[in-house]
Design a protein around this motif. Structure first.
Motif, mmCIF file in Angstrom:
data_model
loop_
_atom_site.group_PDB
_atom_site.id
_atom_site.type_symbol
_atom_site.label_atom_id
_atom_site.label_comp_id
_atom_site.label_asym_id
_atom_site.label_seq_id
_atom_site.Cartn_x
_atom_site.Cartn_y
_atom_site.Cartn_z
ATOM 1 N N ASN A 1 -127.436 50.735 11.906
ATOM 2 C CA ASN A 1 -126.897 49.662 11.330
ATOM 3 C C ASN A 1 -125.370 50.113 11.069
ATOM 4 O O ASN A 1 -125.071 51.459 10.902
ATOM 5 N N PRO A 2 -124.472 48.979 10.700
ATOM 6 C CA PRO A 2 -123.127 49.410 10.280
ATOM 7 C C PRO A 2 -122.940 50.094 8.984
ATOM 8 O O PRO A 2 -123.875 49.633 8.176
ATOM 9 N N ASP A 3 -122.179 51.068 8.725
ATOM 10 C CA ASP A 3 -121.989 51.793 7.808
ATOM 11 C C ASP A 3 -120.999 51.130 6.917
ATOM 12 O O ASP A 3 -119.999 51.090 6.890
ATOM 13 N N ILE A 4 -121.735 50.375 5.811
ATOM 14 C CA ILE A 4 -120.887 49.496 5.135
ATOM 15 C C ILE A 4 -119.906 50.168 4.223
ATOM 16 O O ILE A 4 -118.694 49.973 4.140
ATOM 17 N N LEU A 5 -120.428 51.387 3.357
ATOM 18 C CA LEU A 5 -119.452 52.211 2.476
ATOM 19 C C LEU A 5 -118.218 52.677 3.166
ATOM 20 O O LEU A 5 -117.339 52.681 2.939
ATOM 21 N N ALA A 6 -118.779 53.555 4.544
ATOM 22 C CA ALA A 6 -117.579 54.150 5.078
ATOM 23 C C ALA A 6 -116.543 52.896 5.880
ATOM 24 O O ALA A 6 -115.268 53.433 5.687
ATOM 25 N N THR A 7 -117.104 51.824 6.189
ATOM 26 C CA THR A 7 -116.146 50.776 6.813
ATOM 27 C C THR A 7 -115.161 50.254 5.623
ATOM 28 O O THR A 7 -113.867 50.197 6.122
ATOM 29 N N ILE A 8 -115.576 50.013 4.546
ATOM 30 C CA ILE A 8 -114.712 49.534 3.359
ATOM 31 C C ILE A 8 -113.883 50.706 3.006
ATOM 32 O O ILE A 8 -112.943 50.390 2.663
ATOM 33 N N SER A 9 -114.550 51.866 2.794
ATOM 34 C CA SER A 9 -113.420 52.903 2.347
ATOM 35 C C SER A 9 -112.469 53.175 3.249
ATOM 36 O O SER A 9 -111.201 53.652 2.886
ATOM 37 N N HIS A 10 -112.297 52.875 4.639
ATOM 38 C CA HIS A 10 -111.254 52.950 5.637
ATOM 39 C C HIS A 10 -110.662 51.804 5.991
ATOM 40 O O HIS A 10 -110.081 51.717 7.116
ATOM 41 N N GLY B 1 -115.865 58.864 2.428
ATOM 42 C CA GLY B 1 -114.507 58.727 2.189
ATOM 43 C C GLY B 1 -114.314 57.578 1.137
ATOM 44 O O GLY B 1 -113.308 57.073 0.663
ATOM 45 N N CYS B 2 -115.281 57.619 0.137
ATOM 46 C CA CYS B 2 -115.256 56.830 -1.231
ATOM 47 C C CYS B 2 -114.757 57.818 -2.098
ATOM 48 O O CYS B 2 -114.619 58.916 -2.205
ATOM 49 N N ASP B 3 -114.222 57.043 -3.380
ATOM 50 C CA ASP B 3 -113.710 57.902 -4.479
ATOM 51 C C ASP B 3 -114.676 58.613 -5.321
ATOM 52 O O ASP B 3 -114.710 59.644 -5.710
#
Length: 410
Positions: free
Chosen positions: A307-316, A346-348
Motif C-alpha cells: 500500500n502507499p506509505d501515507i506518513l512518508a508521502t506527506i512528510s516529503h 521523515g516525520c518530526d
C-alpha cells in the motif's frame, strides 16, 4: 486528584451494573465522595444496600419520595457534585438524555444539572451499532457529554463486539482527566490553525464480502481530533471504518482503503500540522475479486501488493505541513523501532505504543506512549486515551506557536 471531589454516580440497568460496585470502591479509595442514584432497571442487577455500604451514603431511587425531596431534592442532588458519572449508560438512558426526557429520578437529575457529565456506554453490540444510538451519542457529545468506552469483547448475551462497559479503573482515569480539564480550562491557542488527523484502520478488499484489516478501534485518533478541536483548531479527520462517534466540531471524511485515505489526506492539504494516528494496512490484495470467492478445495492464493506509505508521502510532500506526527504501533522493541521509523519516514515526531494483546491498547480506553523527537525519548505513563490526546494537543499547540520576537537592545 480525587480527594474531596464529589461524584454523583447514576447506575443504569444492565449486567454491567455489577462493575459500578467496584467503581464506587475505586473512587472512594482515591478520596472521592460518592453518592449514587439507582434506576429501577439498575436495581434488578445491584442492590441499594450494596451501593450504600460501599459509598457510605444513602442511595437515591424515587423521584416522588417525600423524604428525599424534602431533605435533598432532585434539583439540589443534580448540582451538588463536581461530576456526574453515568455507568452503565444504557441505550435507553442515553436516548432519554439526548431527547431531554425526565420520567424518573435519573433522567430528571440529568436534565436539571449544569454539572459536567461523563458517560460509560454499555449495551449489546447491535444496539450500540444502531443508527439511533449513534445519533444519540453524537447529540450528547455535541451537548458536552464526555464518554469513556465502550470496549470490545465477549458479552453476557453471548455475542462479541463493541458495547462492553469500560473497566472501573478506565472510568476512574477518565474521571480524573475530566476533572483536571475542568480545573484548568483548555486554552484556544490553536485558533486559526488547520490540522489533519487520521484515525482507525483501513479495510483492503479481498472480494465483496472479505477484507484485510487490523484491530485499531480509532479511539486514540478520534480523541486526538477532539482535543485539537477543543483548543480551537479547524480539524479534518480522515477516518477508516470505526464505531466511534464523530468528535464535535470536527469535519470527518470517512474512507475505506489506504489509497482512499491517502487521496483524502492530499486533498486536505495545505494544513499547519498532520497527525497520522490511523493504523494503515501495509498490504492489499493485488487484484480483488469482483465476486465472492467460493470454497472449492484448496484455499485461494492471494497475491499482495504494498500500500502507499501515507506518513512518508506527506512528510516529503510539496505542501508538507510544518509539523508531521506519526504513530508507531509495536509489539516489541517499541522505542528502537519508533526511532528507526521516524528516520525512515521523515516525520518530526513519532508517538510509539505497545499494542501487544496483554496491554489491551487496541480497543481499550488507555494508552502508554513514548514521544520520539529530535529532543530524544519522552515516556508518557499509562493514562486514559483522552488524557494522552490532550497532552499531545498541548505539545502541538506549543510547537506551532510563532517564535518570540527578538529583543532589541536599547
Amino acid at each position: 486528584m480525587l480527594t474531596g471531589r464529589r461524584i454523583l454516580l447514576i447506575v443504569g440497568g444492565g449486567i454491567a451494573a455489577y462493575k459500578s460496585l467496584d467503581l464506587v470502591r475505586r473512587l472512594r479509595e482515591r478520596g472521592a465522595r460518592v453518592r449514587c442514584v439507582l434506576t429501577g432497571a439498575g436495581a434488578e442487577f445491584v442492590t441499594p444496600l450494596s451501593l450504600s455500604a460501599l459509598s457510605e451514603d444513602r442511595v437515591y431511587r424515587d423521584l416522588f419520595d417525600l423524604t428525599d425531596e424534602s431533605e435533598m431534592g432532585h434539583i439540589q442532588l443534580s448540582r451538588d457534585a463536581d461530576l456526574l458519572v453515568v455507568a452503565p449508560a444504557t441505550a435507553d438512558l442515553m436516548a432519554k438524555m439526548a431527547a431531554g426526557l425526565a420520567d424518573d429520578l435519573a433522567s430528571t437529575v440529568l436534565l436539571a444539572t449544569d454539572t459536567p457529565v461523563l458517560a460509560a456506554p454499555a449495551m449489546n453490540v447491535r444496539m450500540y451499532e444502531h443508527p439511533a444510538t449513534r445519533r444519540n451519542m453524537a447529540t450528547l457529545a455535541g451537548d458536552g457529554v464526555a464518554f469513556v468506552g465502550p470496549n470490545e469483547g465477549a458479552m453476557a448475551c453471548g455475542e462479541f463486539g463493541a458495547g462492553r462497559m469500560a473497566e472501573p479503573l478506565e472510568i476512574v482515569a477518565a474521571v480524573e482527566a475530566r476533572l483536571q480539564a475542568l480545573a484548568a480550562p483548555v486554552p484556544r491557542d490553536l485558533a486559526g490553525r488547520r490540522i489533519l488527523v487520521t484515525s482507525g484502520p483501513t479495510h483492503e478488499p479481498i472480494d465483496p464480502v472479505r477484507y484485510i484489516a487490523n484491530r485499531s478501534s480509532g479511539k486514540q485518533g478520534h480523541a486526538v481530533a477532539a482535543a485539537l478541536a477543543a483548543r480551537g483548531a479547524e480539524v479534518v479527520l480522515v477516518s477508516g471504518p470505526v464505531q466511534e462517534a464523530d468528535p464535535p466540531g470536527v469535519r470527518v471524511i470517512p474512507v475505506e482503503s489506504a489509497r482512499d485515505m491517502l487521496a483524502a489526506c492530499e486533498a486536505a492539504l495545505p494544513v499547519d500540522a498532520a497527525v497520522f494516528t490511523a493504523a494503515v494496512a501495509d498490504w492489499r490484495v493485488e487484484s480483488a475479486a469482483g465476486q465472492k470467492i467460493k470454497k472449492s478445495g484448496a484455499p485461494p492464493v492471494l497475491a499482495l501488493a504494498e500500500n502507499p506509505d501515507i506518513l512518508a508521502t506527506i512528510s516529503h510532500h510539496a505542501q508538507r505541513p510544518r509539523l508531521v506526527v506519526g504513530f508507531a504501533a509495536e509489539t516489541e522493541n517499541v522505542v528502537e523501532a519508533a526511532r528507526a521509523k521516524r528516520q525512515r519516514k521523515g516525520c518530526d515526531w513519532i508517538v510509539a505504543n505497545d499494542v501487544s494483546p496483554a496491554t489491551g491498547t487496541f480497543g481499550g480506553g488507555q494508552n502508554e506512549v513514548h514521544l520520539i523527537s529530535d529532543a530524544g525519548d519522552e515516556h508518557w505513563p499509562k493514562a486514559d486515551k483522552a488524557a494522552i490526546a490532550a497532552r499531545l494537543a498541548a505539545r502541538i499547540a506549543a510547537a506551532l506557536q510563532p517564535p518570540a520576537a527578538p529583543q532589541v537592545a536599547p
